[in-house]
Design a protein around this motif. Structure first.
Motif, mmCIF file in Angstrom:
data_model
loop_
_atom_site.group_PDB
_atom_site.id
_atom_site.type_symbol
_atom_site.label_atom_id
_atom_site.label_comp_id
_atom_site.label_asym_id
_atom_site.label_seq_id
_atom_site.Cartn_x
_atom_site.Cartn_y
_atom_site.Cartn_z
ATOM 1 N N LEU A 163 45.739 56.336 26.657
ATOM 2 C CA LEU A 163 45.000 55.092 26.461
ATOM 3 C C LEU A 163 43.665 55.347 25.775
ATOM 4 C CD1 LEU A 163 45.763 53.402 29.903
ATOM 5 C CD2 LEU A 163 46.698 52.754 27.681
ATOM 6 N N ALA A 164 43.013 56.452 26.136
ATOM 7 C CA ALA A 164 41.713 56.762 25.547
ATOM 8 C C ALA A 164 41.836 57.043 24.049
ATOM 9 C CB ALA A 164 41.094 57.960 26.271
ATOM 10 N N VAL A 165 42.863 57.784 23.661
ATOM 11 C CA VAL A 165 43.070 58.118 22.241
ATOM 12 C C VAL A 165 43.248 56.863 21.409
ATOM 13 C CG1 VAL A 165 44.716 59.166 20.635
ATOM 14 C CG2 VAL A 165 43.979 60.423 22.660
ATOM 15 N N ARG A 166 43.904 55.860 21.969
ATOM 16 C CA ARG A 166 44.127 54.596 21.252
ATOM 17 C C ARG A 166 43.009 53.587 21.498
ATOM 18 N NH1 ARG A 166 49.552 53.261 20.061
ATOM 19 N NH2 ARG A 166 48.734 51.160 19.683
ATOM 20 N N CYS A 167 41.943 54.036 22.170
ATOM 21 C CA CYS A 167 40.763 53.185 22.433
ATOM 22 C C CYS A 167 41.124 51.920 23.202
ATOM 23 C CB CYS A 167 40.052 52.829 21.127
ATOM 24 S SG CYS A 167 39.426 54.265 20.234
ATOM 25 N N LYS A 168 42.036 52.046 24.128
ATOM 26 C CA LYS A 168 42.413 50.918 24.967
ATOM 27 C C LYS A 168 41.423 50.792 26.131
ATOM 28 C CE LYS A 168 46.117 49.896 22.621
ATOM 29 N NZ LYS A 168 46.180 48.643 21.820
ATOM 30 N N LYS A 169 41.141 49.549 26.492
ATOM 31 C CA LYS A 169 40.223 49.310 27.605
ATOM 32 C C LYS A 169 40.972 49.518 28.914
ATOM 33 C CE LYS A 169 36.669 46.153 29.281
ATOM 34 N NZ LYS A 169 35.961 44.866 29.047
ATOM 35 N N HIS A 170 40.561 50.521 29.649
ATOM 36 C CA HIS A 170 41.282 50.975 30.843
ATOM 37 C C HIS A 170 40.279 51.034 31.996
ATOM 38 C CE1 HIS A 170 43.603 54.563 32.856
ATOM 39 N NE2 HIS A 170 43.725 53.437 33.524
ATOM 40 N N LEU A 171 40.444 50.170 32.983
ATOM 41 C CA LEU A 171 39.525 50.135 34.125
ATOM 42 C C LEU A 171 40.160 50.793 35.336
ATOM 43 C CD1 LEU A 171 37.923 46.557 34.046
ATOM 44 C CD2 LEU A 171 37.169 48.644 32.913
ATOM 45 N N PHE A 172 39.377 51.638 36.003
ATOM 46 C CA PHE A 172 39.855 52.320 37.206
ATOM 47 C C PHE A 172 38.642 52.838 37.975
ATOM 48 C CE2 PHE A 172 39.777 55.143 33.563
ATOM 49 C CZ PHE A 172 39.072 56.252 34.023
ATOM 50 N N SER A 173 38.825 53.064 39.252
ATOM 51 C CA SER A 173 37.731 53.575 40.073
ATOM 52 C C SER A 173 37.588 55.076 39.857
ATOM 53 C CB SER A 173 37.970 53.276 41.552
ATOM 54 O OG SER A 173 39.180 53.856 41.981
ATOM 55 N N THR A 174 36.363 55.566 40.074
ATOM 56 C CA THR A 174 36.072 56.989 39.922
ATOM 57 C C THR A 174 35.307 57.472 41.145
ATOM 58 O OG1 THR A 174 33.941 56.579 38.841
ATOM 59 C CG2 THR A 174 35.895 56.704 37.411
ATOM 60 N N THR A 175 35.059 58.777 41.184
ATOM 61 C CA THR A 175 34.272 59.337 42.291
ATOM 62 C C THR A 175 32.878 58.731 42.299
ATOM 63 O OG1 THR A 175 35.502 61.407 42.134
ATOM 64 C CG2 THR A 175 33.408 61.452 43.338
ATOM 65 N N ASP A 176 32.311 58.526 41.115
ATOM 66 C CA ASP A 176 30.970 57.934 41.011
ATOM 67 C C ASP A 176 30.984 56.441 41.274
ATOM 68 O OD1 ASP A 176 29.945 60.419 40.375
ATOM 69 O OD2 ASP A 176 30.189 60.106 38.204
ATOM 70 N N GLN A 177 32.112 55.806 41.015
ATOM 71 C CA GLN A 177 32.234 54.363 41.233
ATOM 72 C C GLN A 177 33.537 54.075 41.980
ATOM 73 O OE1 GLN A 177 32.249 51.967 37.660
ATOM 74 N NE2 GLN A 177 32.030 50.051 38.781
ATOM 75 N N PRO A 178 33.546 54.385 43.297
ATOM 76 C CA PRO A 178 34.783 54.197 44.072
ATOM 77 C C PRO A 178 35.166 52.739 44.246
ATOM 78 C CG PRO A 178 32.961 54.810 45.508
ATOM 79 C CD PRO A 178 32.470 54.961 44.106
ATOM 80 N N ILE A 179 34.168 51.846 44.244
ATOM 81 C CA ILE A 179 34.443 50.417 44.351
ATOM 82 C C ILE A 179 34.297 49.810 42.964
ATOM 83 C CG2 ILE A 179 33.724 48.229 45.394
ATOM 84 C CD1 ILE A 179 32.701 49.809 47.773
ATOM 85 N N PHE A 235 34.888 46.714 41.821
ATOM 86 C CA PHE A 235 34.293 45.379 41.729
ATOM 87 C C PHE A 235 33.452 45.116 42.977
ATOM 88 C CE2 PHE A 235 38.497 45.250 39.651
ATOM 89 C CZ PHE A 235 38.069 45.076 38.335
ATOM 90 N N LYS A 236 32.227 44.697 42.788
ATOM 91 C CA LYS A 236 31.313 44.498 43.914
ATOM 92 C C LYS A 236 31.571 43.198 44.656
ATOM 93 C CE LYS A 236 27.574 47.305 41.991
ATOM 94 N NZ LYS A 236 26.135 47.337 41.567
ATOM 95 N N THR A 237 32.156 42.227 43.988
ATOM 96 C CA THR A 237 32.431 40.946 44.629
ATOM 97 C C THR A 237 33.860 40.520 44.333
ATOM 98 O OG1 THR A 237 31.735 39.600 42.724
ATOM 99 C CG2 THR A 237 30.012 40.246 44.312
ATOM 100 N N LYS A 238 34.356 39.611 45.149
ATOM 101 C CA LYS A 238 35.705 39.097 44.903
ATOM 102 C C LYS A 238 35.737 38.295 43.612
ATOM 103 C CE LYS A 238 39.541 36.613 47.037
ATOM 104 N NZ LYS A 238 40.036 35.851 48.202
ATOM 105 N N LEU A 239 34.645 37.594 43.294
ATOM 106 C CA LEU A 239 34.599 36.827 42.054
ATOM 107 C C LEU A 239 34.730 37.758 40.848
ATOM 108 C CD1 LEU A 239 34.214 34.227 40.491
ATOM 109 C CD2 LEU A 239 31.728 34.538 40.695
#
Length: 329
Positions: free
Chosen positions: A191-207, A209-213
């Motif tokens: 996905l990165a090679v094709r510059c696709k927008k890929h969202l996932f949690s990381t060690t630095d950002q385990p959460i 989304f901060k809100t349900k909205l």
């Protein structure tokens, strides 16, 4: 006839804010019940006092030796507790005052069943509604209890979710909730090679989304959502239980295409295949091919959306539960 239309007693919906991560689905469920049952349904906040931990521990020691029944039936109310897992302290003290007690339980793993069966009898629980079909089968097969077990799958309030037009969806792939690292590691680079927008949690950002909205907004903008049941991502915790969670329904209500692994019980809930099974041999190539031909999946996405709104909302689940309650009291 539902509780609102009959002369049945008030329905107390027991709620706690102790487990913040689990409030979303329970809040949706209770909002639905309150909307159907009107003023007969009373959402009752349950305090999280340390004394309850002591009492539950005491109950567990007692039921190890005998099977007493301690509920005192001086309340005419129906007590209903929707909860995550086997922690029954949120049922106190209300379950002690009545014999009209019912529980809806997410994550009712089989390793807790023997003890739960005894506690259900101790607290006069008439029926337990598990969100998993396989959990119900194991409970019925292995537990001797007066409490009846029923399968009521998770549901959703679809009206609370929105979606963007297909041409405006700008998140290509979303991974949220339980991570399946073997799969993630294989799709990340593709996905990165094709510059696709890929969202996932990381060690630095385990959460993520901060809100349900914020979560709902992102889901509405997502083309493909990855959904894999916990018996695959966390087999030690889930044992061999494969179940449809709220996440599948949230994706359908937000018009996302689901790519993942379908729990067996979904074959009973859908008369067609609502998801695309992942190809673990060529995961990156599969994702890119789907994204390049996304319009080919619009019909499936639209069908999922309509079926969820018609058959898999909390109002559908409550109709089943209310009938069982009505015939049990």
């Amino acid at each position: 006839m539902n509780l609102k239309e009959s002369k049945k007693p008030k329905l107390k919906l027991l709620k706690t804010d102790e487990h913040e991560f689990s409030r979303d689905c329970i809040d949706e469920f209770y909002t639905c019940i309150a909307g159907i049952e009107g003023e007969r349904a009373v959402i009752t906040k349950v305090g999280n006092l340390r004394i309850k931990v002591f009492f539950i521990g005491l109950f567990r020691r007692v039921v190890s030796f005998i099977q007493p029944k301690i509920s005192i039936s001086f309340s005419k109310d129906i007590n209903f507790s929707a909860q995550m897992g086997p922690d029954l302290k949120m049922c106190l003290p209300y379950f002690l005052y009545s014999t009209k007690n019912f529980i809806y339980m997410f994550d009712g793993w089989p390793r807790f069943h023997h003890e739960l069966g005894k506690l259900f009898d101790l607290l006069s629980v008439k029926a337990i509604f598990f969100s998993s079909r396989d959990v119900v089968a194991k409970f019925r097969a292995n537990v001797h209890s007066k409490c009846k077990a029923y399968w009521i799958p998770e549901g959703i309030n679809a009206i609370e979710y929105t979606f963007e037009d297909y041409q405006n969806k700008d998140i290509d792939v979303l991974e949220f909730g339980r991570a399946y690292k073997p799969y993630h590691d294989q799709i990340f680079e593709s996905l990165a090679v094709r510059c696709k927008k890929h969202l996932f949690s990381t060690t630095d950002q385990p959460i993520l989304f901060k809100t349900k909205l914020a979560f709902k907004v992102a889901l509405a903008q997502t083309k493909i959502s990855i959904c894999i049941p916990s018996n695959i991502t966390h087999p030690a915790r889930a044992e061999d239980i494969s179940t449809m969670t709220l996440r599948y329904l949230q994706c359908m209500a937000s018009k996302c295409l689901i790519l993942g692994i379908m729990p067996d019980e979904m074959n009973e809930l859908f008369d067609y295949k609502p998801i695309i099974e992942i190809d673990m041999q060529n995961p990156g190539e599969q994702l890119l091919t789907i994204l390049d031909n996304y319009a080919n999946y619009h019909d499936l996405i639209e069908r999922n959306y309509l079926v969820v709104r018609e058959k898999h909302q909390w109002q559908n689940r409550w109709q089943q539960i209310e009938y069982i309650i009505s015939t049990s009291i």
